[in-house]
Design a protein around this motif. Structure first.
Motif, mmCIF file in Angstrom:
data_model
loop_
_atom_site.group_PDB
_atom_site.id
_atom_site.type_symbol
_atom_site.label_atom_id
_atom_site.label_comp_id
_atom_site.label_asym_id
_atom_site.label_seq_id
_atom_site.Cartn_x
_atom_site.Cartn_y
_atom_site.Cartn_z
ATOM 1 N N ALA A 47 0.810 -1.221 0.000
ATOM 2 C CA ALA A 47 0.000 0.000 0.000
ATOM 3 C C ALA A 47 0.843 1.270 0.000
ATOM 4 O O ALA A 47 0.304 2.366 -0.177
ATOM 5 N N LEU A 52 0.358 8.543 -0.064
ATOM 6 C CA LEU A 52 0.056 8.016 1.268
ATOM 7 C C LEU A 52 1.196 8.303 2.235
ATOM 8 O O LEU A 52 0.977 8.784 3.350
ATOM 9 N N CYS A 55 1.271 11.916 3.199
ATOM 10 C CA CYS A 55 0.207 12.226 4.147
ATOM 11 C C CYS A 55 0.593 11.767 5.548
ATOM 12 O O CYS A 55 0.408 12.512 6.523
ATOM 13 N N GLN A 108 -4.584 7.247 10.233
ATOM 14 C CA GLN A 108 -5.583 6.342 9.659
ATOM 15 C C GLN A 108 -6.828 7.103 9.215
ATOM 16 O O GLN A 108 -7.387 6.831 8.163
ATOM 17 N N LYS A 109 -7.251 8.085 10.006
ATOM 18 C CA LYS A 109 -8.438 8.878 9.643
ATOM 19 C C LYS A 109 -8.161 9.814 8.474
ATOM 20 O O LYS A 109 -8.976 9.947 7.568
ATOM 21 N N CYS A 111 -5.463 9.920 6.249
ATOM 22 C CA CYS A 111 -4.731 9.486 5.057
ATOM 23 C C CYS A 111 -5.426 8.367 4.254
ATOM 24 O O CYS A 111 -4.864 7.891 3.281
ATOM 25 N N ARG A 112 -6.562 7.927 4.636
ATOM 26 C CA ARG A 112 -7.235 6.857 3.874
ATOM 27 C C ARG A 112 -8.274 7.389 2.956
ATOM 28 O O ARG A 112 -8.847 8.344 3.002
#
Length: 112
Positions: A47, A52, A55, A108-109, A111-112
């Protein structure tokens, strides 16, 4: 060299020296910047991508100290180190892990 020109050259040399010193001091943090981003990009995670990892670095810059980032970047190479620190009874590791958990949840909040 005339005495009239000496102060001007001296002042110009002083300004140039100050600019060089400022550039050196400002470039030192830049050399350490993006430590997590670089570790993320070098990781073998499928991934991992430039957007990503960038971020994640931006979140790290907002939530982790430079020292925290140096330690966290090592987790990409050595995941066992993260586990060892998480399970450590040392107070500095416990403090770090609290900050690292906030970083992870935020990344997680965001950058997804």
């Amino acid at each position: 060299m005339s005495p009239a020109k000496t102060p001007i050259r001296t002042a110009a040399a002083a300004r140039a020296g100050a600019l060089i010193a400022a550039a050196f001091l400002l470039s030192a943090p830049a050399a350490e910047a993006a430590r997590i981003e670089r570790a993320c990009l070098k990781s073998e995670r499928s991934a991992a991508s430039a957007p990503l990892c960038n971020c994640i670095q931006r979140v790290a810059d907002q939530t982790l100290t430079g020292s925290d980032q140096r330690l966290a970047a090592k987790f990409f190479r050595d995941p066992q180190m993260a586990q060892d620190i998480r399970q450590s009874d040392r107070s500095n590791h416990e403090d770090f892990w609290r900050r690292y958990r906030v970083f992870g949840q935020t990344a997680q909040k965001v950058c997804r």
